[in-house]
Design a protein around this motif. Sequence first.
Motif, mmCIF file in Angstrom:
data_model
loop_
_atom_site.group_PDB
_atom_site.id
_atom_site.type_symbol
_atom_site.label_atom_id
_atom_site.label_comp_id
_atom_site.label_asym_id
_atom_site.label_seq_id
_atom_site.Cartn_x
_atom_site.Cartn_y
_atom_site.Cartn_z
ATOM 1 N N UNK A 1 0.854 -1.192 0.000
ATOM 2 C CA UNK A 1 0.000 0.000 0.000
ATOM 3 C C UNK A 1 0.894 1.247 0.000
ATOM 4 N N UNK A 2 0.704 2.111 -0.971
ATOM 5 C CA UNK A 2 1.529 3.309 -1.100
ATOM 6 C C UNK A 2 0.674 4.553 -1.263
ATOM 7 N N UNK A 3 1.310 5.698 -1.035
ATOM 8 C CA UNK A 3 0.676 6.981 -1.345
ATOM 9 C C UNK A 3 1.782 7.987 -1.602
ATOM 10 N N UNK A 4 1.437 9.000 -2.380
ATOM 11 C CA UNK A 4 2.410 10.031 -2.713
ATOM 12 C C UNK A 4 2.237 11.219 -1.771
ATOM 13 N N UNK A 5 3.357 11.664 -1.222
ATOM 14 C CA UNK A 5 3.371 12.818 -0.322
ATOM 15 C C UNK A 5 4.575 13.680 -0.707
ATOM 16 N N UNK A 6 4.324 14.920 -1.018
ATOM 17 C CA UNK A 6 5.392 15.854 -1.375
ATOM 18 C C UNK A 6 6.304 15.295 -2.468
ATOM 19 N N UNK A 7 5.711 14.607 -3.436
ATOM 20 C CA UNK A 7 6.478 14.057 -4.549
ATOM 21 C C UNK A 7 7.244 12.788 -4.226
ATOM 22 N N UNK A 8 7.003 12.212 -3.061
ATOM 23 C CA UNK A 8 7.694 10.981 -2.634
ATOM 24 C C UNK A 8 6.673 9.864 -2.477
ATOM 25 N N UNK A 9 7.090 8.652 -2.762
ATOM 26 C CA UNK A 9 6.217 7.496 -2.585
ATOM 27 C C UNK A 9 6.464 6.912 -1.197
ATOM 28 N N UNK A 10 5.423 6.901 -0.373
ATOM 29 C CA UNK A 10 5.509 6.347 0.979
ATOM 30 C C UNK A 10 4.798 5.003 1.027
ATOM 31 N N UNK A 11 5.266 4.144 1.917
ATOM 32 C CA UNK A 11 4.735 2.795 2.079
ATOM 33 C C UNK A 11 4.166 2.637 3.480
ATOM 34 N N UNK A 12 3.008 1.987 3.582
ATOM 35 C CA UNK A 12 2.448 1.690 4.906
ATOM 36 C C UNK A 12 3.281 0.567 5.527
ATOM 37 N N UNK A 13 3.465 0.630 6.846
ATOM 38 C CA UNK A 13 4.202 -0.409 7.557
ATOM 39 C C UNK A 13 3.235 -1.365 8.255
ATOM 40 N N UNK A 14 3.704 -2.607 8.445
ATOM 41 C CA UNK A 14 2.930 -3.631 9.163
ATOM 42 C C UNK A 14 3.881 -4.350 10.110
#
Length: 114
Positions: A9-22
């Motif tokens: 699961x990812x989302x873009x924030x400030x031009x960066x791709x972030x990943x959810x942690x588990x």
Amino acid sequence: MKKYELTGETKEVSGRILHRVRALRDFADVCQGELGGWVESERNLSQTGGAWVSGDARVFGDAVVYDNAVVYDNAVVYDYARVFGNAVVCGDARVGGYVQVGGYVQVGGNAVCD
């Protein structure tokens, strides 16, 4: 042994791709399988100690959360910031630049530290 993984699961924030942690195992107040917040890469959240990112919190850039520090709610930690010790960053707080938040400090509300 790793304590968390990056999910697909990812989302873009400030031009960066972030990943959810588990969480991969129980530690501190976190249970195995629990979904956490968002990081750009594993370098942003220590695999040791009780450090955790949860809720919709985001950590990216060269920022690092380690020891037993916790970042949650809608908080953002970015740039070269360090959150460590037993520190808490929460609410809508933003911690960036070269700021270091450590010890038993809590940064919350709408605080901006950069």
